[in-house]
Design an enzyme around this catalytic site. Sequence first.
Site, PDB file in Angstrom:
ATOM      1  N   ARG A 208       0.805  -1.233   0.000  1.00 29.25           N
ATOM      2  CA  ARG A 208       0.000   0.000   0.000  1.00 29.25           C
ATOM      3  C   ARG A 208       0.830   1.272   0.000  1.00 29.25           C
ATOM      4  NH1 ARG A 208      -2.610  -3.234   3.617  1.00 29.25           N
ATOM      5  NH2 ARG A 208      -4.483  -4.185   2.752  1.00 29.25           N
TER       6      ARG A 208
ATOM      7  N   LYS B 146       2.157  11.353 -11.422  1.00 23.67           N
ATOM      8  CA  LYS B 146       1.354  10.342 -12.127  1.00 23.67           C
ATOM      9  C   LYS B 146       2.217   9.112 -12.350  1.00 23.67           C
ATOM     10  CE  LYS B 146      -1.660  13.094 -15.109  1.00 23.67           C
ATOM     11  NZ  LYS B 146      -2.014  13.201 -16.539  1.00 23.67           N
TER      12      LYS B 146
ATOM     13  N   GLU C  90       8.407  18.836 -25.013  1.00 20.23           N
ATOM     14  CA  GLU C  90       7.648  19.138 -23.782  1.00 20.23           C
ATOM     15  C   GLU C  90       8.206  20.394 -23.108  1.00 20.23           C
ATOM     16  OE1 GLU C  90       4.947  17.481 -23.133  1.00 20.23           O
ATOM     17  OE2 GLU C  90       5.192  15.454 -23.936  1.00 20.23           O
TER      18      GLU C  90
ATOM     19  N   LYS D  53       5.915  23.283 -14.726  1.00 22.17           N
ATOM     20  CA  LYS D  53       5.037  22.124 -14.544  1.00 22.17           C
ATOM     21  C   LYS D  53       4.629  21.994 -13.077  1.00 22.17           C
ATOM     22  CE  LYS D  53       3.787  17.427 -15.279  1.00 22.17           C
ATOM     23  NZ  LYS D  53       3.984  16.097 -15.831  1.00 22.17           N
TER      24      LYS D  53
ATOM     25  N   GLU E 182      -5.672  16.755 -11.651  1.00 16.66           N
ATOM     26  CA  GLU E 182      -6.138  17.009 -13.017  1.00 16.66           C
ATOM     27  C   GLU E 182      -7.649  17.108 -13.108  1.00 16.66           C
ATOM     28  OE1 GLU E 182      -4.664  14.272 -16.034  1.00 16.66           O
ATOM     29  OE2 GLU E 182      -4.356  15.978 -17.353  1.00 16.66           O
TER      30      GLU E 182
ATOM     31  N   ARG F 174      -4.759  21.594 -14.823  1.00 11.49           N
ATOM     32  CA  ARG F 174      -3.653  20.740 -15.257  1.00 11.49           C
ATOM     33  C   ARG F 174      -3.781  20.351 -16.731  1.00 11.49           C
ATOM     34  NH1 ARG F 174      -0.764  16.066 -11.529  1.00 11.49           N
ATOM     35  NH2 ARG F 174       0.660  15.296 -13.103  1.00 11.49           N
TER      36      ARG F 174
ATOM     37  N   ASN G 213      -1.727  19.748 -21.674  1.00 15.75           N
ATOM     38  CA  ASN G 213      -2.037  18.958 -22.869  1.00 15.75           C
ATOM     39  C   ASN G 213      -1.983  19.765 -24.160  1.00 15.75           C
ATOM     40  OD1 ASN G 213      -2.520  16.248 -21.992  1.00 15.75           O
ATOM     41  ND2 ASN G 213      -4.252  17.073 -20.862  1.00 15.75           N
TER      42      ASN G 213
ATOM     43  N   HIS H 209      -1.303  18.093 -27.418  1.00 21.82           N
ATOM     44  CA  HIS H 209      -1.492  16.659 -27.181  1.00 21.82           C
ATOM     45  C   HIS H 209      -2.773  16.083 -27.787  1.00 21.82           C
ATOM     46  CE1 HIS H 209       1.953  17.062 -24.596  1.00 21.82           C
ATOM     47  NE2 HIS H 209       1.910  15.786 -24.247  1.00 21.82           N
TER      48      HIS H 209
ATOM     49  N   HIS I  45      -1.622  13.163 -29.794  1.00 20.96           N
ATOM     50  CA  HIS I  45      -2.030  11.782 -29.495  1.00 20.96           C
ATOM     51  C   HIS I  45      -2.714  11.138 -30.696  1.00 20.96           C
ATOM     52  CE1 HIS I  45      -2.081  12.465 -24.853  1.00 20.96           C
ATOM     53  NE2 HIS I  45      -0.973  11.843 -25.220  1.00 20.96           N
TER      54      HIS I  45
ATOM     55  N   HIS J 266       6.681  10.397 -29.172  1.00 19.23           N
ATOM     56  CA  HIS J 266       5.630  11.206 -28.541  1.00 19.23           C
ATOM     57  C   HIS J 266       5.913  12.701 -28.748  1.00 19.23           C
ATOM     58  CE1 HIS J 266       2.665  12.522 -25.655  1.00 19.23           C
ATOM     59  NE2 HIS J 266       3.604  13.155 -24.968  1.00 19.23           N
TER      60      HIS J 266
END
Length: 357
Positions: A121, A143, A185, A227, A237, A241, A245, A248, A252, A265
């Site tokens: 945990r 993340k 980025e 960031k 998010e 946030r 993107n 993106h 994507h 990417h």
Amino acid sequence: MKHITVSLKNKSYPIYIASRGWSQLAQAIGGKIRGKKVMIVCDENIYPLYYNSVKSVLISMGYQVCSAVIPPGEASKSFEQAQKLYTQALEARLDRSSSIIALGGGVVGDLAGFIAATYMRGIGFIQIPTSLLAQVDSSVGGKVAINHPLAKNIIGAFYQPDLVFIDPGTLISLPSREFATGLAELIKHAFIADPDFISWLEENMDAIIARDVEILSHAIYRSCQIKAGVVELDERETGLRMILNYGHTIGHAIEAATGYSEYTHGEAVAMGMVYEAGIAEKMGLIKQDYINRLADILERAGLPTQLDTPAWDLIIERMNHDKKNVDQRIVLVLPIGYGKVKIFKELTPEQLKQFLE
Ligand SMILES: NC(=O)c1ccc[n+]([C@@H]2O[C@H](COP(=O)([O-])OP(=O)(O)OC[C@H]3O[C@@H](n4cnc5c(N)ncnc54)[C@H](O)[C@@H]3O)[C@@H](O)[C@H]2O)c1
Ligand SMILES: [Zn+2]
């Protein structure tokens, strides 16, 4: 040694940017690693390059160190690889007071972070990112995730590290294409938040490409600050946030429409930013000058700015599947000036197609 503090509701932690490299690791760690047992996760490319340097510092500080080495590449963010790491953690008898160190790119960071978040945990977690993308993006914000065969990054958690240690000197060994993907980025951070940083990047792009460690340290520092600032305001998010993107939604879709094999990417995001800026120009939000500066800096960074033969139908079809969409309207982050973006939620696929063609 430069550092940034990420201040969140339930946790604050430092990001160190060490232009003098591993010699500064002990100082950065101080007493911040939980427990005495540490498992360093890295991939087969990183192990021969940097594992021993990190291990010796930890041993000299009295930690017990073991390693878990994974195959490089996105395929390692899998249930199978996660299972192997849980087994290694158990065999090494890691307990609740132990820590996992992610030493590597975003793949290692996301996977090792996911293990740290879930093993017993949650145990200690340190990020030592070695790719530019990991240093300016994936190691900041908490993340962590693995992939499901049907969707990327879909099994995960928000799990903030205890400490991030960035040695910009590791970028010397990073392949050029990987370096450029991280630059996409970094440039994105300038264009969403800081006009002065855009000018600074224009002035210093040659030194960045030459991987001048002092210049890189500043670029990484400012990029992480931007960031971290966004993450502090919206850790989970739920709104703001989303501005991260920029580039993106289309990026994507380009990646998906080209089978994740033609572009990295960052390359897809670079083109995505230029196309999204094109939409903003057609909507009267920005002037052509913005697109010229953006495309120019991306080209100098070694990134593509347009597709040779764009298959817009396929790309828009992919944008229809974006998980940010609401009521069949495509959610887009569009520039409204240098260093400023806004979230738009009203565009229909038909409108987009018109703008893009
Ligand atoms: N968690 C987040 O917020 C977040 C954000 C963006 C991306 N990501 C994830 O990050 C991953 C991509 O990260 P990445 O681009 O770092 O890929 P990666 O981890 O696969 O690294 C790219 C390649 O560079 C090699 N490498 C890394 N550092 C090196 C160095 N210093 N010298 C030589 N080789 C080196 C790696 O072995 C690998 O082959 C994706 O899985 C993506 O989903 C996560
Ligand atoms: Zn990205």
